[in-house]
Write a protein that holds these residues in place. Sequence first.
Motif, mmCIF file in Angstrom:
data_model
loop_
_atom_site.group_PDB
_atom_site.id
_atom_site.type_symbol
_atom_site.label_atom_id
_atom_site.label_comp_id
_atom_site.label_asym_id
_atom_site.label_seq_id
_atom_site.Cartn_x
_atom_site.Cartn_y
_atom_site.Cartn_z
ATOM 1 N N LEU A 90 0.815 -1.214 0.000
ATOM 2 C CA LEU A 90 0.000 0.000 0.000
ATOM 3 C C LEU A 90 0.851 1.268 0.000
ATOM 4 O O LEU A 90 0.663 2.171 -0.817
ATOM 5 N N LEU A 91 1.830 1.317 0.919
ATOM 6 C CA LEU A 91 2.614 2.544 1.062
ATOM 7 C C LEU A 91 3.436 2.838 -0.182
ATOM 8 O O LEU A 91 3.521 3.979 -0.624
ATOM 9 N N ARG A 92 4.014 1.778 -0.770
ATOM 10 C CA ARG A 92 4.823 1.988 -1.979
ATOM 11 C C ARG A 92 3.971 2.488 -3.129
ATOM 12 O O ARG A 92 4.370 3.355 -3.891
ATOM 13 N N ARG A 93 2.773 1.906 -3.262
ATOM 14 C CA ARG A 93 1.876 2.348 -4.336
ATOM 15 C C ARG A 93 1.488 3.817 -4.124
ATOM 16 O O ARG A 93 1.498 4.625 -5.035
ATOM 17 N N LEU A 94 1.141 4.154 -2.878
ATOM 18 C CA LEU A 94 0.746 5.527 -2.574
ATOM 19 C C LEU A 94 1.865 6.496 -2.908
ATOM 20 O O LEU A 94 1.659 7.528 -3.544
ATOM 21 N N TRP A 95 3.060 6.140 -2.479
ATOM 22 C CA TRP A 95 4.202 7.061 -2.583
ATOM 23 C C TRP A 95 4.715 7.188 -4.005
ATOM 24 O O TRP A 95 5.013 8.282 -4.472
ATOM 25 N N HIS A 96 4.821 6.023 -4.708
ATOM 26 C CA HIS A 96 5.472 6.032 -6.014
ATOM 27 C C HIS A 96 4.517 6.190 -7.188
ATOM 28 O O HIS A 96 4.923 6.561 -8.275
ATOM 29 N N ILE A 97 3.234 5.884 -7.008
ATOM 30 C CA ILE A 97 2.303 5.961 -8.137
ATOM 31 C C ILE A 97 1.252 7.055 -7.942
ATOM 32 O O ILE A 97 1.149 7.996 -8.718
ATOM 33 N N VAL A 98 0.479 6.937 -6.853
ATOM 34 C CA VAL A 98 -0.674 7.836 -6.687
ATOM 35 C C VAL A 98 -0.223 9.270 -6.415
ATOM 36 O O VAL A 98 -0.707 10.209 -7.040
ATOM 37 N N LEU A 99 0.710 9.431 -5.506
ATOM 38 C CA LEU A 99 1.130 10.784 -5.114
ATOM 39 C C LEU A 99 1.685 11.592 -6.293
ATOM 40 O O LEU A 99 1.217 12.712 -6.536
ATOM 41 N N PRO A 100 2.624 11.044 -7.075
ATOM 42 C CA PRO A 100 3.130 11.834 -8.209
ATOM 43 C C PRO A 100 2.044 12.168 -9.227
ATOM 44 O O PRO A 100 1.998 13.280 -9.744
ATOM 45 N N LEU A 101 1.159 11.198 -9.493
ATOM 46 C CA LEU A 101 0.126 11.441 -10.507
ATOM 47 C C LEU A 101 -0.909 12.459 -10.028
ATOM 48 O O LEU A 101 -1.567 13.118 -10.820
ATOM 49 N N CYS A 102 -1.059 12.576 -8.710
ATOM 50 C CA CYS A 102 -2.015 13.545 -8.161
ATOM 51 C C CYS A 102 -1.355 14.903 -7.932
ATOM 52 O O CYS A 102 -1.995 15.815 -7.404
ATOM 53 N N GLY A 103 -0.080 15.038 -8.302
ATOM 54 C CA GLY A 103 0.663 16.256 -8.006
ATOM 55 C C GLY A 103 -0.074 17.561 -8.261
ATOM 56 O O GLY A 103 -0.257 18.353 -7.335
#
Lengths: 288, 297
Positions: free
Chosen positions: B202-215
């Motif tokens: 979960l944390l890796r997905r949040l940090w590396h995928i969702v967060l950058p795309l939601c920038g």
Amino acid sequence: MLFRSRLQLLLLMSPATLLLAMLTLYPISQILINAFSYVDYVGAERQFVGLDNFVELSEDWFFAGAIKNSLSFSVLASLLQVGLGLALAVLFDRQFTGRRFALPVIIYPMMLSTLVCSAIWRAWYHYDFGFLNNALLSLGLEPVQWLFDPDMALFSVMLVDIWQWTPMAFLIILAGLQSIPADIKDAALTDGARGWRRFRHITLPLIMPQVLLALLLRSIDTFKLFDKVYALTGGGPGNSTETLSLFIYKQGFKFFNLGLASAAALLMLAIACALSAVYAWRYVGAKS
Amino acid sequence: MSAIKQTSVPVFPDTVAAPFSGVSRLSARTLGFYLALGAALTFFALPIVWMAGIAFTPSGEYVSDSLSLLPAHPTLAHFEALWRDGFPGRLANTLIVAVGATLLALSLGFLASYALVRFRFPRRLDHTFLLLVLVIKMMPPIVVAIPLFQLLKGLGLLDSKLGLILVYQVYTLPFCIWMLLSFVRDVPLSLEEAASLEGAGLLRRLWHIVLPLCGPGLAATFIFTLIMAWNEFLFALLYLSTPSHFTLPLYVSNFITENETFWGQLMGIGLLSSLPMLLMAGYVQRYLLRGFAMQMK
């Protein structure tokens, strides 16, 4: 595919849920209890008194005035803001030179703090050397007691709110106008619909959802009115600009009449919930 | 294809029917448009232009002629007076409280809206949660002001920045959750599924995928929330008592109620405290329309 882990779900949701529960569920439960109690502020004691607070409210002349002022302000101000916002949006729904610079100018007032808005307009409303009265004088007209005439004061406060928040109604409606597909506009033109007729029969029905949304959001917002009255008139002259928020503030934080303030807050919450229910039913419920 | 296009070129029946009145009518229309636009721009901009002018106008000059927009003898005296009066301290208070409240709301709101978009809730609790958040967003803040006062008092957080950051969540957290929902929805689920199959937690997905795309979405939400917290008045008025702890809106109100005559300083605060917001308004402009279009989804 949706993720299913209960533990992860709990981990993600609990911080926001706990914080919101602490900040709203707890206070609302307190208000529910206090509204039916006599609260001794100094001794921190509570005594159940049934509907006494509500009876007292119903006999309170200031409370009746506050309800009347809040409702009439909310209805009139939101109608005017949406009407003006609609006109502005129609004006901006085309390309013209300088549009890129004109749009931010219109939006600026809603970026300002309400207190800064109030400060500017308080200076403009000044009887002796305010901008408005000097402008009237230079046109050969009589100066106006903007904030000290009981018949005028609520409208003066309303003008400030219109100045600050018409931009929001404008933006919502403009977003609607710009989402109308170009081929519908073209089709209307080929059918020969121009000017008012085209607006009345084609454009307006298409943006009605946005107009209603703006009306609902603005009426919910204007119903809370506090900062502007606090800064401009303090509720006066007499009780001509006293609103529900100001009434609760005075009862709770000036007179420490917690029972009465809570009863008024409960009534205000009920009215606000009714308004939000319309919003939820219309915009959130429709989705699911 | 081209033939169809040609026939759908708009025809203007009225100009065809009255070819000679066409030109003058069009220019009258344009004139009307620019008159209306000019009136609107004047109404919305004049008070702000006036505020900026008064901030640089000597006090005596303003009283003798309040209609002039530009000072005859520009002065920085009001800003110097503000500087001595402790304006920097109030600015720092506002900055800490507003940024603190925004960061807290953004991080908690991001986690919650991610869960609301991606996870299956038992018994449709996600709808209940969103509905409650909506009610909180609509609720008049004065309704909960008295119990929150008691709560802060109990926690020993009255008259403190941390206390304000906490109670500001009443405004900021619901706003962040609602605004971020649509940005998280735009992140392709397939990216996350692929990462998940490769063992990303979960944390890796949040940090590396969702967060950058939601920038961009996070940036826009950050600014909207910051403006909200920056300008908040009611809770600051109720829960701060020491003048040196005041935020800028509260500092302004001090001048309104007590020093009616210091218009220059008042407008100086207005100008300085709204400058950052006005500058950012240019940046968020393009998100504003999207933000309001989103309320409908």
